[in-house]
Design an enzyme around this catalytic site. Sequence first.
Site, PDB file in Angstrom:
ATOM      1  N   TYR A 190       0.830  -1.201   0.000  1.00  0.00           N
ATOM      2  CA  TYR A 190       0.000   0.000   0.000  1.00  0.00           C
ATOM      3  C   TYR A 190       0.858   1.242   0.000  1.00  0.00           C
ATOM      4  CZ  TYR A 190       0.888   0.980   4.995  1.00  0.00           C
ATOM      5  OH  TYR A 190       1.470   1.309   6.188  1.00  0.00           O
ATOM      6  N   LYS A 232       6.395  -1.663   1.789  1.00  0.00           N
ATOM      7  CA  LYS A 232       5.215  -1.118   2.477  1.00  0.00           C
ATOM      8  C   LYS A 232       4.096  -2.162   2.386  1.00  0.00           C
ATOM      9  CE  LYS A 232       3.153   3.446   3.188  1.00  0.00           C
ATOM     10  NZ  LYS A 232       3.175   3.354   4.633  1.00  0.00           N
ATOM     11  N   GLU A 283      12.621   2.880  13.731  1.00  0.00           N
ATOM     12  CA  GLU A 283      11.631   3.890  13.324  1.00  0.00           C
ATOM     13  C   GLU A 283      10.468   3.822  14.307  1.00  0.00           C
ATOM     14  OE1 GLU A 283       9.888   3.011   9.473  1.00  0.00           O
ATOM     15  OE2 GLU A 283       9.925   0.861   9.862  1.00  0.00           O
ATOM     16  N   LEU A 334      11.032   1.695   6.801  1.00  0.00           N
ATOM     17  CA  LEU A 334      10.387   2.143   5.563  1.00  0.00           C
ATOM     18  C   LEU A 334      11.108   3.403   5.083  1.00  0.00           C
ATOM     19  CD1 LEU A 334       7.811   1.599   3.743  1.00  0.00           C
ATOM     20  CD2 LEU A 334       6.933   3.657   4.832  1.00  0.00           C
TER      21      LEU A 334
HETATM   22  N1  PMP Z   1       7.589   4.052   8.800  1.00  0.00           N
HETATM   23  C1  PMP Z   1       6.443   3.357   8.820  1.00  0.00           C
HETATM   24  C2  PMP Z   1       6.436   1.990   9.431  1.00  0.00           C
HETATM   25  C3  PMP Z   1       5.262   3.905   8.272  1.00  0.00           C
HETATM   26  O1  PMP Z   1       4.111   3.200   8.282  1.00  0.00           O
HETATM   27  C4  PMP Z   1       5.297   5.215   7.739  1.00  0.00           C
HETATM   28  C5  PMP Z   1       4.050   5.864   7.183  1.00  0.00           C
HETATM   29  N2  PMP Z   1       3.591   5.277   6.059  1.00  0.00           N
HETATM   30  C6  PMP Z   1       6.516   5.904   7.735  1.00  0.00           C
HETATM   31  C7  PMP Z   1       7.641   5.295   8.272  1.00  0.00           C
HETATM   32  C8  PMP Z   1       6.626   7.288   7.143  1.00  0.00           C
HETATM   33  O2  PMP Z   1       6.617   7.208   5.738  1.00  0.00           O
HETATM   34  P1  PMP Z   1       6.066   8.401   4.853  1.00  0.00           P
HETATM   35  O3  PMP Z   1       6.809   9.618   5.279  1.00  0.00           O
HETATM   36  O4  PMP Z   1       6.390   8.011   3.465  1.00  0.00           O
HETATM   37  O5  PMP Z   1       4.614   8.509   5.124  1.00  0.00           O
END
Ligand code: PMP
Length: 284
Positions: free
Chosen positions: A33, A144, A176, A201
């Site tokens: 996703y 993702k 994270e 991610l």
């Molecule tokens: N890490 C994880 C596990 C996430 O789910 C997200 C949000 N989708 C992020 C980091 C931040 O990613 P982004 O800045 O692309 O939304």
Amino acid sequence: MKSIAYYNGKTGAPEEMTIPMLDRVCYFGDGVYDATMAAGNTIFLLDEHVDRLYHSAGLIDIQINMTKEELKAILQDMISRTDNRYSFVYFQFTRATAPRSHACPKGFSPNLWITVTPKVFRDFSQPMKLTSMEDQRYLYCNVKTLNLLPNVLAAQKAEAEGCNETVFHRGETVTECSHSNCSILLPGGILKTHPNDCHILPGITKAHMFKACEKLGIPVDETAFTLEELRQADEVIITSSSNLCSFAETFEGKPVGGKAPALLKALQQTMIQEFLDFCGLKSL
Ligand code: PMP
């Protein structure tokens, strides 16, 4: 204010849409996703989110049967059916709808799901409370994927403890958060953050924060940091598409950050301005 959903060409209210039980996401979480915010009909950083979705799909060998341009056109069409000031645009491909078998039977194609939901950013001036959890996820954190059980448990832990986010750590190393990236500002004005590898991610907001850092002359050090470094940091920064750039005031119940408010504010302002410029807005 309206939410709208899409599944393989059908649209409707999300609570009324039905999907086949044999969609492999039901049994296996077998899909990928992506998600971002939109202001009016402008979907923020759409190209980058669509690129990451196709990249995630490629990493787990889901062969998407439409072009990126076709997907973007569907997303634009969906957003144009709402009149929300701000929306959260969520889209996913699941591998197939097929009889249950761990290895996907041949000859089936992916399913596209979309939801568009009214949503606003959280107040950028409000700090977050953070808790922590050992990162027990497997080594596909760069994908993702829809397999989000550890992330769900971590987010629930935060909520149960009256916190906003949970910081994942592998031993002493911070990776994270449950649904955001975590970075720290160090004395001397350096931003430190985990490198993009299989443990996190690759956040799109984090990448844009790097651009903001460049503008502001903040050096970026993509080296993993420890829990102790987080506790001692000048500021703890939490980034995600749904909230852009937030900061923390407590970690595991103890005060954290708050030592470089001017730099933090400049970073937030630069990122908010990028959002406004992209969406053709004068103010939030
Ligand atoms: N890490 C994880 C596990 C996430 O789910 C997200 C949000 N989708 C992020 C980091 C931040 O990613 P982004 O800045 O692309 O939304």
